[in-house]
Design a protein around this motif. Structure first.
Motif, PDB file in Angstrom:
ATOM      1  N   ASN A  29       0.928  -1.324  -0.011  1.00 20.28           N
ATOM      2  CA  ASN A  29      -0.004  -0.090   0.052  1.00 20.28           C
ATOM      3  C   ASN A  29       0.793   1.309   0.018  1.00 20.28           C
ATOM      4  N   SER A  30       2.012   1.143  -0.098  1.00 20.62           N
ATOM      5  CA  SER A  30       3.053   2.496  -0.147  1.00 20.62           C
ATOM      6  C   SER A  30       4.173   2.196  -1.089  1.00 20.62           C
ATOM      7  N   VAL A  31       4.739   3.163  -1.359  1.00 17.05           N
ATOM      8  CA  VAL A  31       6.261   3.231  -2.152  1.00 17.05           C
ATOM      9  C   VAL A  31       6.978   4.444  -1.702  1.00 17.05           C
ATOM     10  N   LYS A  32       8.350   3.764  -1.281  1.00 16.03           N
ATOM     11  CA  LYS A  32       9.109   4.962  -0.896  1.00 16.03           C
ATOM     12  C   LYS A  32      10.474   5.033  -1.419  1.00 16.03           C
ATOM     13  N   LEU A  33      11.287   5.785  -1.589  1.00 10.65           N
ATOM     14  CA  LEU A  33      12.563   6.017  -2.242  1.00 10.65           C
ATOM     15  C   LEU A  33      13.485   5.289  -1.396  1.00 10.65           C
ATOM     16  N   THR A  34      14.310   4.274  -1.981  1.00 11.49           N
ATOM     17  CA  THR A  34      15.547   3.523  -1.605  1.00 11.49           C
ATOM     18  C   THR A  34      16.726   4.734  -1.004  1.00 11.49           C
ATOM     19  N   ASP A  35      17.832   4.430  -0.476  1.00 10.05           N
ATOM     20  CA  ASP A  35      18.915   5.172  -0.196  1.00 10.05           C
ATOM     21  C   ASP A  35      19.461   5.723  -1.740  1.00 10.05           C
ATOM     22  N   ALA A  36      19.363   5.105  -2.464  1.00 11.68           N
ATOM     23  CA  ALA A  36      19.980   5.557  -3.948  1.00 11.68           C
ATOM     24  C   ALA A  36      18.899   6.267  -4.361  1.00 11.68           C
ATOM     25  N   GLY A  37      17.543   6.008  -4.191  1.00 12.87           N
ATOM     26  CA  GLY A  37      16.504   6.907  -4.961  1.00 12.87           C
ATOM     27  C   GLY A  37      16.558   8.314  -4.287  1.00 12.87           C
ATOM     28  N   GLU A  38      17.125   8.252  -2.977  1.00 10.33           N
ATOM     29  CA  GLU A  38      17.223   9.747  -2.239  1.00 10.33           C
ATOM     30  C   GLU A  38      17.972  10.474  -2.846  1.00 10.33           C
ATOM     31  N   ARG A  39      19.526   9.675  -3.048  1.00 14.54           N
ATOM     32  CA  ARG A  39      20.643  10.456  -3.430  1.00 14.54           C
ATOM     33  C   ARG A  39      20.418  11.111  -5.065  1.00 14.54           C
ATOM     34  N   PHE A  40      19.631  10.140  -5.978  1.00 17.50           N
ATOM     35  CA  PHE A  40      19.286  10.411  -7.328  1.00 17.50           C
ATOM     36  C   PHE A  40      18.176  11.471  -7.329  1.00 17.50           C
ATOM     37  N   TYR A  41      17.351  11.530  -6.218  1.00 15.08           N
ATOM     38  CA  TYR A  41      16.339  12.621  -6.311  1.00 15.08           C
ATOM     39  C   TYR A  41      16.824  13.888  -6.203  1.00 15.08           C
ATOM     40  N   GLU A  42      18.039  14.064  -5.121  1.00 12.09           N
ATOM     41  CA  GLU A  42      18.759  15.460  -4.819  1.00 12.09           C
ATOM     42  C   GLU A  42      19.505  15.891  -6.051  1.00 12.09           C
ATOM     43  N   GLU A  43      20.087  14.724  -6.682  1.00  7.26           N
ATOM     44  CA  GLU A  43      20.828  15.288  -7.840  1.00  7.26           C
ATOM     45  C   GLU A  43      19.905  15.881  -9.078  1.00  7.26           C
ATOM     46  N   ALA A  44      18.719  14.942  -9.211  1.00  8.70           N
ATOM     47  CA  ALA A  44      17.926  15.341 -10.093  1.00  8.70           C
ATOM     48  C   ALA A  44      17.281  16.724  -9.890  1.00  8.70           C
ATOM     49  N   GLN A  45      16.945  17.019  -8.650  1.00  7.98           N
ATOM     50  CA  GLN A  45      16.441  18.530  -8.333  1.00  7.98           C
ATOM     51  C   GLN A  45      17.246  19.581  -8.766  1.00  7.98           C
ATOM     52  N   ASP A  46      18.639  19.326  -8.780  1.00 10.69           N
ATOM     53  CA  ASP A  46      19.498  20.395  -8.963  1.00 10.69           C
ATOM     54  C   ASP A  46      19.465  20.412 -10.488  1.00 10.69           C
ATOM     55  N   LEU A  47      19.573  19.377 -11.146  1.00  7.62           N
ATOM     56  CA  LEU A  47      19.785  19.194 -12.586  1.00  7.62           C
ATOM     57  C   LEU A  47      18.361  20.083 -13.318  1.00  7.62           C
ATOM     58  N   LEU A  48      17.053  19.524 -12.810  1.00  8.62           N
ATOM     59  CA  LEU A  48      16.108  20.142 -13.165  1.00  8.62           C
ATOM     60  C   LEU A  48      15.974  21.790 -12.985  1.00  8.62           C
ATOM     61  N   ALA A  49      16.422  22.265 -11.983  1.00  2.00           N
ATOM     62  CA  ALA A  49      16.380  23.633 -11.614  1.00  2.00           C
ATOM     63  C   ALA A  49      17.252  24.301 -12.807  1.00  2.00           C
ATOM     64  N   ARG A  50      18.424  23.824 -12.937  1.00  2.00           N
ATOM     65  CA  ARG A  50      19.410  24.212 -14.019  1.00  2.00           C
ATOM     66  C   ARG A  50      18.950  24.207 -15.189  1.00  2.00           C
ATOM     67  N   ALA A  51      18.247  23.219 -15.487  1.00  2.00           N
ATOM     68  CA  ALA A  51      17.493  23.013 -16.893  1.00  2.00           C
ATOM     69  C   ALA A  51      16.293  24.078 -17.156  1.00  2.00           C
ATOM     70  N   ALA A  52      15.480  24.009 -16.029  1.00  2.00           N
ATOM     71  CA  ALA A  52      14.611  25.313 -16.030  1.00  2.00           C
ATOM     72  C   ALA A  52      14.999  26.680 -16.319  1.00  2.00           C
ATOM     73  N   ALA A  53      15.987  26.733 -15.405  1.00  2.00           N
ATOM     74  CA  ALA A  53      16.721  28.166 -15.834  1.00  2.00           C
ATOM     75  C   ALA A  53      17.159  28.307 -17.208  1.00  2.00           C
ATOM     76  N   ALA A  54      17.778  27.199 -17.767  1.00  2.00           N
ATOM     77  CA  ALA A  54      18.428  27.382 -19.068  1.00  2.00           C
ATOM     78  C   ALA A  54      17.415  27.539 -20.032  1.00  2.00           C
ATOM     79  N   VAL A  55      16.162  26.977 -19.984  1.00  2.00           N
ATOM     80  CA  VAL A  55      15.085  26.925 -20.715  1.00  2.00           C
ATOM     81  C   VAL A  55      14.325  28.324 -20.907  1.00  2.00           C
TER      82      VAL A  55
END
Length: 275
Positions: A29-55
């Motif tokens: 009944n639930s889905v949560k991030l693994t440790d690797a998922g947490e790290r990837f999420y943090e990196e992705a947030q930064d990448l997405l913010a930079r991509a949004a700024a570039a766009v």
């Protein structure tokens, strides 16, 4: 995200396969991030913010007008790519954003002001008020089946053969008009469609089910544009009433670009009907 749940799940699994790690722990009944998922999420947030700024920077420097088009693939098959090419040649500064979504999602987007042009089949288009509608194409129904299906030997299919024939169709949640339309078409024959499966994930998934069940499917003849080689389509004789495809322009944001796009679309639809 304009995606069905099965499509989203597949994309997540593809990402995990590409990375070689599990990003989610999936419970009943639930889905949560693994440790690797947490790290990837943090990196992705930064990448997405930079991509949004570039766009945003590029958009500010090179502002383009946008034409947002929602469409049903079965209504536009064989037409849309050529119409887009011609429109881009005439209006290079106008960006066309396409949304291939289910009928309910298309209606929701149209009603919330997210679409300038809608291309869909009746009767779903009638649920999108505030659009100026016109017919641009009539589409015949055909029977899709495996190449080794007994009915594939026939050049034409009598509708009477559909009585008791195992069929695969499109599910009511994402394609609410489909089953009702097929029932309406078969009722004069005294025939009730025998569905062995109803797919919510669209026509590509339906193709797979047709193969798996060795069943058949009643679809628009335009699907022949993207039919797998393992499947064949046969016309009905006598024919069922055609399915009407309509195109609508949002009256609140009526523009010359939308009018030109619809004009080009209708021209290519007329050429396709001539063959």
């Amino acid at each position: 995200m304009h995606l069905t749940q099965p499509a989203l799940s597949r994309q997540v699994r593809d990402l995990e396969d590409e990375l070689g790690v599990a990003l989610f722990e999936r419970g009943k009944n639930s889905v949560k991030l693994t440790d690797a998922g947490e790290r990837f999420y943090e990196e992705a947030q930064d990448l997405l913010a930079r991509a949004a700024a570039a766009v945003e920077k590029v958009r500010t420097e090179h502002r383009e007008e946008v034409l947002r088009v929602g469409y049903a693939p079965s209504a536009t098959a064989g037409i849309l790519p050529r119409a887009l090419e011609r429109f881009h040649a005439a209006m290079p500064r106008v960006k066309v954003e396409l949304a291939d979504v289910s009928p309910p999602e298309m209606i929701r987007m149209a009603q919330s002001g997210q679409l300038d042009v809608v291309i869909a089949l009746e009767p779903s288009v009638l649920a999108s008020p505030g659009f100026k509608w016109s017919e641009f194409r009539q589409i015949s129904l055909i029977l899709i089946m495996r190449a080794d299906h007994p009915l594939a030997r026939r050049k034409r299919i009598s509708p009477k053969l559909l009585c008791g024939l195992p069929l695969v169709g499109l599910g009511r949640k994402n394609f609410p008009d489909y089953v009702l339309s097929i029932r309406r078409s078969l009722k004069p024959l005294g025939c009730v469609p025998h569905f062995v499966a109803l797919e919510e994930d669209g026509v590509p998934t339906l193709f797979a089910s047709v193969e798996a069940y060795n069943a058949a499917a009643i679809l628009a003849d335009t699907v022949c544009e993207f039919l797998p080689r393992s499947l064949v389509g046969r016309p009905f004789h006598p024919k069922f009433d055609p399915v009407v495809a309509k195109v609508g322009i949002c009256e609140a944001r009526h523009s010359a670009h939308a009018e030109l796009f619809v004009t080009i679309l209708k021209q290519y639809a007329g050429k396709a009907s001539a063959y």
